[in-house]
Design a protein around this motif. Sequence first.
Motif, PDB file in Angstrom:
ATOM      1  N   ASP A 206       0.824  -1.212   0.000  1.00 37.56           N
ATOM      2  CA  ASP A 206       0.000   0.000   0.000  1.00 37.56           C
ATOM      3  C   ASP A 206       0.857   1.261   0.000  1.00 37.56           C
ATOM      4  O   ASP A 206       0.619   2.187  -0.780  1.00 37.56           O
ATOM      5  N   ILE A 207       1.842   1.300   0.860  1.00 36.52           N
ATOM      6  CA  ILE A 207       2.631   2.527   0.964  1.00 36.52           C
ATOM      7  C   ILE A 207       4.118   2.294   0.671  1.00 36.52           C
ATOM      8  O   ILE A 207       4.791   3.166   0.163  1.00 36.52           O
ATOM      9  N   GLY A 208       4.607   1.091   0.979  1.00 38.76           N
ATOM     10  CA  GLY A 208       6.007   0.804   0.657  1.00 38.76           C
ATOM     11  C   GLY A 208       6.268   0.957  -0.833  1.00 38.76           C
ATOM     12  O   GLY A 208       7.357   1.393  -1.244  1.00 38.76           O
ATOM     13  N   SER A 209       5.275   0.619  -1.629  1.00 40.17           N
ATOM     14  CA  SER A 209       5.477   0.734  -3.079  1.00 40.17           C
ATOM     15  C   SER A 209       5.612   2.203  -3.496  1.00 40.17           C
ATOM     16  O   SER A 209       6.319   2.517  -4.455  1.00 40.17           O
ATOM     17  N   HIS A 210       4.945   3.110  -2.799  1.00 37.82           N
ATOM     18  CA  HIS A 210       5.173   4.542  -3.071  1.00 37.82           C
ATOM     19  C   HIS A 210       6.618   4.920  -2.737  1.00 37.82           C
ATOM     20  O   HIS A 210       7.256   5.690  -3.444  1.00 37.82           O
ATOM     21  N   ALA A 211       7.094   4.383  -1.617  1.00 38.77           N
ATOM     22  CA  ALA A 211       8.459   4.705  -1.198  1.00 38.77           C
ATOM     23  C   ALA A 211       9.460   4.202  -2.235  1.00 38.77           C
ATOM     24  O   ALA A 211      10.409   4.907  -2.606  1.00 38.77           O
ATOM     25  N   GLU A 212       9.249   2.962  -2.707  1.00 42.32           N
ATOM     26  CA  GLU A 212      10.144   2.400  -3.732  1.00 42.32           C
ATOM     27  C   GLU A 212      10.127   3.284  -4.971  1.00 42.32           C
ATOM     28  O   GLU A 212      11.164   3.595  -5.553  1.00 42.32           O
ATOM     29  N   ASN A 213       8.926   3.691  -5.366  1.00 38.81           N
ATOM     30  CA  ASN A 213       8.813   4.491  -6.574  1.00 38.81           C
ATOM     31  C   ASN A 213       9.487   5.847  -6.415  1.00 38.81           C
ATOM     32  O   ASN A 213      10.124   6.350  -7.356  1.00 38.81           O
ATOM     33  N   LEU A 214       9.360   6.410  -5.242  1.00 40.23           N
ATOM     34  CA  LEU A 214       9.971   7.719  -5.009  1.00 40.23           C
ATOM     35  C   LEU A 214      11.493   7.630  -5.140  1.00 40.23           C
ATOM     36  O   LEU A 214      12.135   8.492  -5.764  1.00 40.23           O
ATOM     37  N   VAL A 215      12.071   6.585  -4.553  1.00 37.37           N
ATOM     38  CA  VAL A 215      13.519   6.394  -4.652  1.00 37.37           C
ATOM     39  C   VAL A 215      13.933   6.236  -6.110  1.00 37.37           C
ATOM     40  O   VAL A 215      14.889   6.870  -6.582  1.00 37.37           O
ATOM     41  N   ALA A 216      13.229   5.370  -6.818  1.00 36.39           N
ATOM     42  CA  ALA A 216      13.590   5.117  -8.216  1.00 36.39           C
ATOM     43  C   ALA A 216      13.448   6.380  -9.049  1.00 36.39           C
ATOM     44  O   ALA A 216      14.292   6.694  -9.896  1.00 36.39           O
ATOM     45  N   THR A 217      12.369   7.123  -8.814  1.00 33.85           N
ATOM     46  CA  THR A 217      12.120   8.330  -9.606  1.00 33.85           C
ATOM     47  C   THR A 217      13.202   9.381  -9.369  1.00 33.85           C
ATOM     48  O   THR A 217      13.729   9.964 -10.318  1.00 33.85           O
ATOM     49  N   ILE A 218      13.521   9.604  -8.122  1.00 32.05           N
ATOM     50  CA  ILE A 218      14.454  10.684  -7.816  1.00 32.05           C
ATOM     51  C   ILE A 218      15.896  10.287  -8.082  1.00 32.05           C
ATOM     52  O   ILE A 218      16.671  11.058  -8.645  1.00 32.05           O
ATOM     53  N   THR A 219      16.273   9.076  -7.689  1.00 35.28           N
ATOM     54  CA  THR A 219      17.692   8.715  -7.785  1.00 35.28           C
ATOM     55  C   THR A 219      18.047   7.949  -9.049  1.00 35.28           C
ATOM     56  O   THR A 219      19.211   7.912  -9.438  1.00 35.28           O
ATOM     57  N   GLY A 220      17.075   7.275  -9.650  1.00 38.12           N
ATOM     58  CA  GLY A 220      17.394   6.406 -10.781  1.00 38.12           C
ATOM     59  C   GLY A 220      18.160   5.156 -10.381  1.00 38.12           C
ATOM     60  O   GLY A 220      18.529   4.357 -11.248  1.00 38.12           O
ATOM     61  N   LEU A 221      18.393   4.951  -9.098  1.00 43.10           N
ATOM     62  CA  LEU A 221      19.141   3.771  -8.658  1.00 43.10           C
ATOM     63  C   LEU A 221      18.309   2.502  -8.835  1.00 43.10           C
ATOM     64  O   LEU A 221      17.087   2.523  -8.709  1.00 43.10           O
TER      65      LEU A 221
END
Lengths: 388, 388, 388, 388
Positions: A206-221
């Motif tokens: 529910d919310i961890g997936s938002h966190a994952e997406n935020l990291v990927a979006t901002i850092t590209g890692l």
Amino acid sequence: MSPETSGRKLRYAMVGGGRDAFIGAVHRKAIALDGQAELVAGALSGSPDKARASGRDLFLADDRNHGDWQALLDDESKRPEGERIDFVSIVTPNHVHYPVAQAFVDAGFHVVCDKPLVHTRDQADALVAAVARRGTVFGVTYNYTGYPMVRQAREMVRAGELGEIRKVVVEYNQGWLATRLEGEGNKQAAWRSDPARSGAAGAIGDIGSHAENLVATITGLEIESLCADLSALVPGRPLDDDGSLLLRFRGGGRGVLIASQVNTGLENDLRLRVSGTLGTLVWRQEQPSELVHFPHDGPKRIFTRGAPWLCESARRASRLPSGHPEGFIEAFANVYGGVVADIRARLAGQAADPLAADYPRVEDGARGVRFIERTVASAGSEQKWTAW
Amino acid sequence: MSPETSGRKLRYAMVGGGRDAFIGAVHRKAIALDGQAELVAGALSGSPDKARASGRDLFLADDRNHGDWQALLDDESKRPEGERIDFVSIVTPNHVHYPVAQAFVDAGFHVVCDKPLVHTRDQADALVAAVARRGTVFGVTYNYTGYPMVRQAREMVRAGELGEIRKVVVEYNQGWLATRLEGEGNKQAAWRSDPARSGAAGAIGDIGSHAENLVATITGLEIESLCADLSALVPGRPLDDDGSLLLRFRGGGRGVLIASQVNTGLENDLRLRVSGTLGTLVWRQEQPSELVHFPHDGPKRIFTRGAPWLCESARRASRLPSGHPEGFIEAFANVYGGVVADIRARLAGQAADPLAADYPRVEDGARGVRFIERTVASAGSEQKWTAW
Amino acid sequence: MSPETSGRKLRYAMVGGGRDAFIGAVHRKAIALDGQAELVAGALSGSPDKARASGRDLFLADDRNHGDWQALLDDESKRPEGERIDFVSIVTPNHVHYPVAQAFVDAGFHVVCDKPLVHTRDQADALVAAVARRGTVFGVTYNYTGYPMVRQAREMVRAGELGEIRKVVVEYNQGWLATRLEGEGNKQAAWRSDPARSGAAGAIGDIGSHAENLVATITGLEIESLCADLSALVPGRPLDDDGSLLLRFRGGGRGVLIASQVNTGLENDLRLRVSGTLGTLVWRQEQPSELVHFPHDGPKRIFTRGAPWLCESARRASRLPSGHPEGFIEAFANVYGGVVADIRARLAGQAADPLAADYPRVEDGARGVRFIERTVASAGSEQKWTAW
Amino acid sequence: MSPETSGRKLRYAMVGGGRDAFIGAVHRKAIALDGQAELVAGALSGSPDKARASGRDLFLADDRNHGDWQALLDDESKRPEGERIDFVSIVTPNHVHYPVAQAFVDAGFHVVCDKPLVHTRDQADALVAAVARRGTVFGVTYNYTGYPMVRQAREMVRAGELGEIRKVVVEYNQGWLATRLEGEGNKQAAWRSDPARSGAAGAIGDIGSHAENLVATITGLEIESLCADLSALVPGRPLDDDGSLLLRFRGGGRGVLIASQVNTGLENDLRLRVSGTLGTLVWRQEQPSELVHFPHDGPKRIFTRGAPWLCESARRASRLPSGHPEGFIEAFANVYGGVVADIRARLAGQAADPLAADYPRVEDGARGVRFIERTVASAGSEQKWTAW
């Protein structure tokens, strides 16, 4: 803009989002905000009666106010181009995402779907393939990526202002599930804690997936391996309500991801810290118009929404002068703004401006599904590291 | 107070803390603040010349300004009671803690020692045993426990205001080692990144141990097992400068501990969040006079230092009215205040008031050593969980 | 340093600051912090018995523990140079400042005196003249000027980083006098609300004078005219507990000064905002280690204490690395540090380093007295503007 | 809801708000957000060509896209009830408010008008009388009153939680006019600094009137007399860009009101502090979802939007769960929500629910005009106090 599309609002339908729903109304308000699309049809609930009553609340015409999504799809498929919807927005509980999305994509419709995209990697792969085959627009409402300061952070990382990224800490903390609300008739809690509807994960999905997406979006890692501890800290809950992960990124960066819905009293505390060789960035969703930058060679700087020195992507994502607070709905509207720009470009037979058509795609959704699946696998393993 | 001790300041000596040192001056300022003890002797450096020069800076009498700690110990052991030091403060790099502490305890002196206490569990056990045998006062300067709002948090947890603790997230983030300062003549960086002087751990020992102590002090929770990822993110560094741990506490609580010295631009960002069934507490060392409480049944409350509604332990730890900022030195002084109260009670032949003699003991130091040892073991293991 | 002064701490005496006093202990802790001076004598209360009891608490020798300040002055005047105090610190209620300060200056002693300096402009003029005549050091503890970030702000204004100053808003808000504490046995409240001891003004004298001093210190602006509204908002109080002023500065700048002690729940909320053609600075005493700078051409920056990019004056005023909070006592200690540096320079027959001997002087105290006098005059006038 | 009004959106027209305008788009987004009204007609600029081009941007039908407001009024007056607009929204520069508002009210239309309402007290009185005569709905977009936490503050004052109000400090600080933008082609700056269009006041009219309204709304206090200093701090500006006022309220409370548009770097810093015998409230527009309460007998509390313990008025003004930021547009939408509720009640022949029809009225606008007029009078007077 082509003659067909200039001079008119786009038309959209909604699946889900009727009475008692939460996120459907947010989607509608976000779309309404910019006056570029209007709701003309819907199948607003899994229960036909509730679906129709909900449509009447929203002033839908009777002949486009359907009792189920198949009827909506049939009806729209038959309508002439000048009437037919330009896209459908899917805002149901998770388990309904896949069949509806697959059917609309197969029928050639543009789709916006809430996250997490689907339940399994197979479903995700099938959907990615279908979108590629039909060439349709497919947006996933990882809405937090729509905040201007998230876009500013992404741009600063891309431009090398942080140097090489070494450490990422992302947290998404809520408190609303600190008691067994699902046993007290709360509809939002009930489906989220039911594996049949929510999927294999609770808080992490529910919310961890938002966190994952935020990291990927901002850092590209890219995550190379992860180590997860998932728990149901409220007794009797079948899905995790708390999860913590150690992350190792390709290239050597380290990370921590925390998602919890049992932090009594916390509201919607999504926050990110990214440290690189040249600086650190901090962003908090509850104060979304600020982006804090710690450069290695000078005082902390606070970028605020609306300033002329922001990157173009952040400036375009803003509607009001600085100091006039924007919020959650505006960020959501920015995701829709990207989808609308992409659809309008296609209607006009043009390539979309990448700065305009800036929204999370079906591939982002599929990566999120993989994240959930790998996290659940790790949580069940005695081994420290689970490969991506 | 007995006739012997009332009417006079206590006398103390310092080992370490000479020119170029950092923390020794903090100890001295903390002790000076309340005017209850005065520096009368010292062996202020491992280098005899520097030791004596440093002593002259501090106005030490020549006959009590020693070139090495053994000479100090010999001299003080021979002095009559009315002159002899009441305690010694050990503020050297880590590797010197053990021999000095053991020798002074064995000689019956009260000791205050910086953290991490010693390098190995064997040393820690020996020291605990010696203190028990001699019955001396032994304080460890986990200075963050001296903040009034840490004491308030401890009291609120003890009083059950958070209910059962479910989740603890503690972070200690710094940025000062984001470059290889140890290669640039920085003395503080040099010994901290040298295994011979710092011990088996870098950041986890230097600051992670403060985080561990803060959690234990406030929550009373015991770690059951842990899973650590330690890294040297700055190339060429022999010890970790970044670490993240998943924690499982006895009784079922979950935790995350993060300690990193490569968060470019961050200063001394020690922060704690504790969530229980009834509420959440948040404390940040950089804003130490505030304790944020999220109760389950009302708005967020911010307790501030100096308020009459704080617990007695917090009130006693405060010197100024609310709104007149206190800081790091006052917290440090509170640890010393506890030690001084304990020594004065013993001199007076009385039992110490527990609220006055409130300071971290040798056992806390020993537990910290175990934490470091278990963390390093976990970091080298492929297994997810390492038992405490 | 001359042979006489190197190698020893300075000696000081205190007048006032005994049992039940508040600010005396702050002065002593501030002086003790840096170990450069020690209390050797005192007349710690207006009541001889309390004075001596207070002196015993502080471990004063009996022959230097006096029952009144005249006895202290007599005794010190007779002592040989190697024993005599280097300065006296006057921390009594306001009405005692003048006779004590005048007598010690006339006798050639260096003095530190609390603010507001004296009751009347005549007294202030006499004191300024005496100091000039005797060539003594005279510091006034406008302690807020000792904060490193206040010095940074002063330097940024001097360097032109704000351009031409247009608007200054300074507030000093407290809540502790929101009830009639003076009727409940509170000693601090009692003398502050008694015209005979406090002077012609209440809140404006007690805290408004700090606000005035802060503006003058940071901006260098001179008040040309002012318009004051003073009120006793708590019924029955003979002096103002709330005041607001409009200010016009020479050169055209505008200002507002607010001082109130009836803002229920507020603690020690001294804050300043200075806007110029090129930028704005904001500082808040309750978060003293941050200075917020809004430049006209880039994002907001937050300067923090201890950073290498601060001006030298701010860097020197700092004892700890950034992120290790300093507070009120350190700022106070910086005022004393300036006084000590000036006295040591004189003892050594040298000119003081201006960056070291940085402290408010008797002239600042006299200007503060004038500010109070002009404000009270304006408050009683029907005319809008009262000239300085 | 009556058969006529249920099942349909209200229809509205807009006067002003075309290309290059700022606030018109905000009004439209605010109205669109809740889907309760749709734009069907307009006269969107004082220039006929620009008006029509602007209408096409907004997808207006050609026959309702007018070149001037008289044409719009004529056309709407002739249309049958089932087509005719339900209300008109006036979002022009200030000098156009009066003729348009008067004409539409006289014709019996419901009106929403931006602030400041009109230029003179005579105009204001005429408008109040007309509205009373015609019995129409007349809302004034003092939009800051729409924030949920402003409503919470109002309710807490009304409920006596602050006791008797003693001191109010309200500030509205901006920096965007720190340079002569009006000389650089900035349309917003140009009309605001032109007395013919803006009225007798600059900053005091543009933003000071919001501050006045916020105080009146939250505290209910009435100004008894005021003392103003207005300045044009940017050379060559014909209207004030900076103003500060001392306020005396009926009943004895004191206040300060500051409005400035030359605080370089500040954004939209509207803030209020209200202190009473029992507590203090602080609200800042740039962080609108927080209301800080300092009770006299316990720790500071921070109320946040969306919490179940808020008053009903605040809860109703909220669309999203707590922690999901709402902003400026939502507050604006709450003003329109009140107007729409009032119109729908009238269409249904019912009395409006006061909690629903909660919006600033023509009388609030008239009081704002008086505030501007009295402030300008005081600024020109040598007397300290100007009566209300």
